[in-house]
Design a protein around this motif. Structure first.
Motif, PDB file in Angstrom:
ATOM      1  N   VAL A 154      23.407  38.897  79.295  1.00 52.76           N
ATOM      2  CA  VAL A 154      24.029  37.546  79.469  1.00 52.76           C
ATOM      3  C   VAL A 154      24.673  37.515  80.624  1.00 52.76           C
ATOM      4  N   HIS A 155      24.228  36.633  81.408  1.00 49.09           N
ATOM      5  CA  HIS A 155      24.576  36.511  82.901  1.00 49.09           C
ATOM      6  C   HIS A 155      25.908  35.876  83.097  1.00 49.09           C
ATOM      7  N   TYR A 156      26.353  34.962  82.306  1.00 49.90           N
ATOM      8  CA  TYR A 156      27.769  34.280  82.335  1.00 49.90           C
ATOM      9  C   TYR A 156      28.777  34.456  81.132  1.00 49.90           C
ATOM     10  N   PRO A 157      29.073  35.629  80.521  1.00 51.14           N
ATOM     11  CA  PRO A 157      29.628  36.125  79.192  1.00 51.14           C
ATOM     12  C   PRO A 157      31.022  35.236  79.193  1.00 51.14           C
ATOM     13  N   VAL A 162      30.666  33.282  70.345  1.00 48.99           N
ATOM     14  CA  VAL A 162      29.673  33.236  69.321  1.00 48.99           C
ATOM     15  C   VAL A 162      30.410  33.208  68.077  1.00 48.99           C
ATOM     16  N   LEU A 163      30.087  32.490  67.040  1.00 48.00           N
ATOM     17  CA  LEU A 163      30.502  32.343  65.780  1.00 48.00           C
ATOM     18  C   LEU A 163      29.516  32.985  64.730  1.00 48.00           C
ATOM     19  N   LEU A 164      29.970  34.009  64.105  1.00 50.30           N
ATOM     20  CA  LEU A 164      28.925  34.728  62.939  1.00 50.30           C
ATOM     21  C   LEU A 164      29.694  34.671  61.731  1.00 50.30           C
ATOM     22  N   LYS A 165      28.706  34.510  60.760  1.00 48.51           N
ATOM     23  CA  LYS A 165      29.189  34.848  59.311  1.00 48.51           C
ATOM     24  C   LYS A 165      28.574  36.105  58.763  1.00 48.51           C
ATOM     25  N   GLU A 166      29.333  36.830  58.220  1.00 52.14           N
ATOM     26  CA  GLU A 166      28.832  38.408  57.939  1.00 52.14           C
ATOM     27  C   GLU A 166      27.828  38.079  56.802  1.00 52.14           C
ATOM     28  N   GLY A 167      28.110  36.841  56.058  1.00 51.89           N
ATOM     29  CA  GLY A 167      27.143  36.871  55.042  1.00 51.89           C
ATOM     30  C   GLY A 167      25.602  36.103  55.409  1.00 51.89           C
ATOM     31  N   ASP A 168      25.368  36.023  56.540  1.00 54.20           N
ATOM     32  CA  ASP A 168      24.031  35.633  57.119  1.00 54.20           C
ATOM     33  C   ASP A 168      23.033  36.257  56.377  1.00 54.20           C
ATOM     34  N   GLU A 169      22.290  35.356  55.601  1.00 53.69           N
ATOM     35  CA  GLU A 169      20.986  36.332  54.714  1.00 53.69           C
ATOM     36  C   GLU A 169      19.867  36.458  55.550  1.00 53.69           C
ATOM     37  N   LEU A 170      19.699  35.556  56.528  1.00 59.20           N
ATOM     38  CA  LEU A 170      18.383  35.520  57.382  1.00 59.20           C
ATOM     39  C   LEU A 170      18.511  36.532  58.531  1.00 59.20           C
ATOM     40  N   LEU A 171      19.540  36.460  59.413  1.00 58.98           N
ATOM     41  CA  LEU A 171      19.643  37.307  60.632  1.00 58.98           C
ATOM     42  C   LEU A 171      20.865  38.320  60.447  1.00 58.98           C
ATOM     43  N   SER A 172      20.628  39.213  61.244  1.00 58.26           N
ATOM     44  CA  SER A 172      21.578  40.418  61.421  1.00 58.26           C
ATOM     45  C   SER A 172      22.873  39.854  62.291  1.00 58.26           C
ATOM     46  N   SER A 173      23.945  39.812  61.614  1.00 57.59           N
ATOM     47  CA  SER A 173      25.074  39.463  62.197  1.00 57.59           C
ATOM     48  C   SER A 173      25.605  40.649  62.939  1.00 57.59           C
ATOM     49  N   GLU A 174      25.334  41.812  62.555  1.00 55.91           N
ATOM     50  CA  GLU A 174      25.767  43.072  63.115  1.00 55.91           C
ATOM     51  C   GLU A 174      25.178  43.197  64.514  1.00 55.91           C
ATOM     52  N   GLN A 183      27.899  42.713  75.991  1.00 54.05           N
ATOM     53  CA  GLN A 183      27.935  42.013  77.130  1.00 54.05           C
ATOM     54  C   GLN A 183      29.111  41.322  77.689  1.00 54.05           C
ATOM     55  N   GLY A 184      29.969  41.150  76.905  1.00 55.09           N
ATOM     56  CA  GLY A 184      31.431  40.747  77.267  1.00 55.09           C
ATOM     57  C   GLY A 184      31.744  39.245  76.694  1.00 55.09           C
ATOM     58  N   ALA A 185      30.815  38.767  76.054  1.00 54.95           N
ATOM     59  CA  ALA A 185      31.218  37.540  75.594  1.00 54.95           C
ATOM     60  C   ALA A 185      32.083  37.525  74.386  1.00 54.95           C
TER      61      ALA A 185
END
Length: 217
Positions: A154-157, A162-174, A183-185
């Motif tokens: 990430v060039h401009y962290p 970023v807003l993540l849901k732990e219950g994301d069933e399609l993508l890995s929030s971890e 990356q410092g974001a």
């Protein structure tokens, strides 16, 4: 200020989150214009369309000025494109359950028999793997484009949240948390929820606050 909402896979310009953002801004932040482009096309075309839209919305061809009056909100695959664009021009960007490895996750649509063919086979590269609800016909060439444009940093962290849901069933929030924090974001992880952020209407005040903080940074 212009806010460009970048929808995800199997969505379109009239996505629920995009419409909620627009309605919220109309009522509470009339100084923010929400743009909701339809991005059901090849990744190369999406990339070019977003850069052109930012340029047009700011009436400038200067790269630094291009980012000064535009913020991005990218959901899922839209989060990937948002990161890619932010890396180029440094515009403030909020990511919602972002996809960071589409060259891998979209392989779920790939036919292993076709994939096993000679990679130089023009026919296999043009074969349609999946057609989104919005009409984008995904091909092996698209997967190759994503592989050629991997997110490695990430060039401009300071310009990304970023807003993540732990219950994301399609993508890995971890996986997303580790990448962006590494990356410092700024990363906010909420318990439960789902990939679509079904409670997005409740998140809108916080979403705008996060964007305004990114603009200041």
């Amino acid at each position: 200020m212009n806010l460009i909402y970048i929808h995800g896979l199997d969505s379109d310009a009239n996505s629920t989150k995009g419409l909620l953002l627009e309605k919220y801004c109309q009522h509470h932040h009339p100084d923010i214009t929400v743009l909701r482009p339809d991005l059901n096309k090849s990744p190369a075309q999406v990339h070019e369309q977003l850069l052109s839209l930012i340029e047009e919305s700011n009436n400038s061809k200067d790269a630094e000025a291009k980012s000064s009056n535009t913020v991005l909100v990218g959901s899922s695959l839209g989060g990937y494109f948002s990161t890619l664009i932010s890396n180029q021009i440094g515009c403030p960007t909020l990511l919602l359950n972002p996809s960071i490895q589409p060259h891998i996750t979209l392989q779920r649509f790939s036919d292993p028999l076709v994939s096993a063919k000679d990679s130089s086979d023009e026919l296999s590269h043009s074969n349609v793997l999946h057609t989104t609800s919005g009409g984008w016909a995904i091909t092996h060439s698209d997967l190759q484009w994503f592989a050629d444009h991997k997110l490695s940093e990430v060039h401009y962290p300071k310009k990304i949240a970023v807003l993540l849901k732990e219950g994301d069933e399609l993508l890995s929030s971890e996986l997303s948390q580790a990448f962006y924090q590494g990356q410092g974001a700024s990363v906010t992880v909420q318990a439960g929820g789902d990939h679509r952020l079904s409670d997005f209407d409740e998140q809108l005040p916080m979403v705008i606050d996060m964007l305004q903080e990114l603009v200041k940074s």
